[in-house]
Enzyme design. Sequence first.
Site, PDB file in Angstrom:
ATOM      1  N   TYR A 120       0.838  -1.198   0.000  1.00  0.00           N
ATOM      2  CA  TYR A 120       0.000   0.000   0.000  1.00  0.00           C
ATOM      3  C   TYR A 120       0.874   1.250   0.000  1.00  0.00           C
ATOM      4  O   TYR A 120       1.998   1.258   0.524  1.00  0.00           O
ATOM      5  CB  TYR A 120      -0.923   0.000   1.212  1.00  0.00           C
ATOM      6  CG  TYR A 120      -2.078  -0.976   1.093  1.00  0.00           C
ATOM      7  CD1 TYR A 120      -3.329  -0.559   0.662  1.00  0.00           C
ATOM      8  CD2 TYR A 120      -1.895  -2.331   1.395  1.00  0.00           C
ATOM      9  CE1 TYR A 120      -4.397  -1.459   0.551  1.00  0.00           C
ATOM     10  CE2 TYR A 120      -2.956  -3.234   1.280  1.00  0.00           C
ATOM     11  CZ  TYR A 120      -4.198  -2.784   0.859  1.00  0.00           C
ATOM     12  OH  TYR A 120      -5.241  -3.677   0.738  1.00  0.00           O
ATOM     13  N   GLU A 121       0.325   2.296  -0.583  1.00  0.00           N
ATOM     14  CA  GLU A 121       1.050   3.546  -0.795  1.00  0.00           C
ATOM     15  C   GLU A 121       1.621   4.148   0.485  1.00  0.00           C
ATOM     16  O   GLU A 121       2.639   4.846   0.456  1.00  0.00           O
ATOM     17  CB  GLU A 121       0.097   4.545  -1.457  1.00  0.00           C
ATOM     18  CG  GLU A 121       0.716   5.837  -1.913  1.00  0.00           C
ATOM     19  CD  GLU A 121      -0.308   6.711  -2.618  1.00  0.00           C
ATOM     20  OE1 GLU A 121      -0.124   7.931  -2.600  1.00  0.00           O
ATOM     21  OE2 GLU A 121      -1.293   6.168  -3.185  1.00  0.00           O
ATOM     22  N   SER A 122       0.985   3.887   1.608  1.00  0.00           N
ATOM     23  CA  SER A 122       1.436   4.454   2.881  1.00  0.00           C
ATOM     24  C   SER A 122       2.735   3.839   3.376  1.00  0.00           C
ATOM     25  O   SER A 122       3.316   4.315   4.350  1.00  0.00           O
ATOM     26  CB  SER A 122       0.344   4.264   3.938  1.00  0.00           C
ATOM     27  OG  SER A 122      -0.053   2.903   4.005  1.00  0.00           O
TER      28      SER A 122
END
Length: 254
Positions: free
Chosen positions: A56-58
Amino acid sequence: MTSQDASVEYTADEMMSIAAARALHGEQRVFVGIGLPSTAANLARRTHAPELVLIYESGAIGAKPGRLPASIGDGILADTADAVVSVPEMFNYWLQAGRIDIGFLGAAQLDRFGNINTTVIGDYADPTVRLPGAGGAPEIAASCGQVLVVTRQNRRNFVDRVDFITSVGYGRGPGDREALGLRGAGPTMVITDLGVLQPDPETCELVLTAVHPGVTVEQVTAATGWSLKVADTLTTTPPPTAAELAALRQLREA
């Protein structure tokens, strides 16, 4: 809307999510967008592809959420991840360097060459609707080995030319990705609530290659804002199994 096959009842959205999940296999490293892509990716990991590495981008790598995350900042992603890295490291080291196999994206608008718009509907300076924006999608579309898109299909979002190119698919046709220096292969499959589209290897234009059970070609073409081409050998998506539906529903209810 519901469909029924072999006494198993399901909705068009459930068919779409299950078809999208089936496109993932083995130990692929998948950069997951929130919403429909996250539903499909987590379903795949829960069913036939437990070794998938969800990213995920986070900064969460190898996330294994027990429920669908509400956003990329949902704490369940970090709590269940194999590792959590900074956002700059995620993009500079993992994504832009070509270390991620598949980017899984949604779209507010999609055109015949797989370009995605999540920025504005209408003129950029005076839009009819201002959308959530790009996030990391442009880099995902540019640098992942390939891109899968999952979105509902209608004339409002399947347009001849997107109002704004947020994430490049094949630009205006063959050679555009190469001219832009984009690493990845681009969108290799678009899964909708009606069927599956894939790019023609010569023209890069999306072609209908499969319809979901009970869906006709006429329904798909009527929901498409360009003259959609149909593959010579058109297949029908296998309907969901009881096990797939149970896993999807448990995931949504968790």
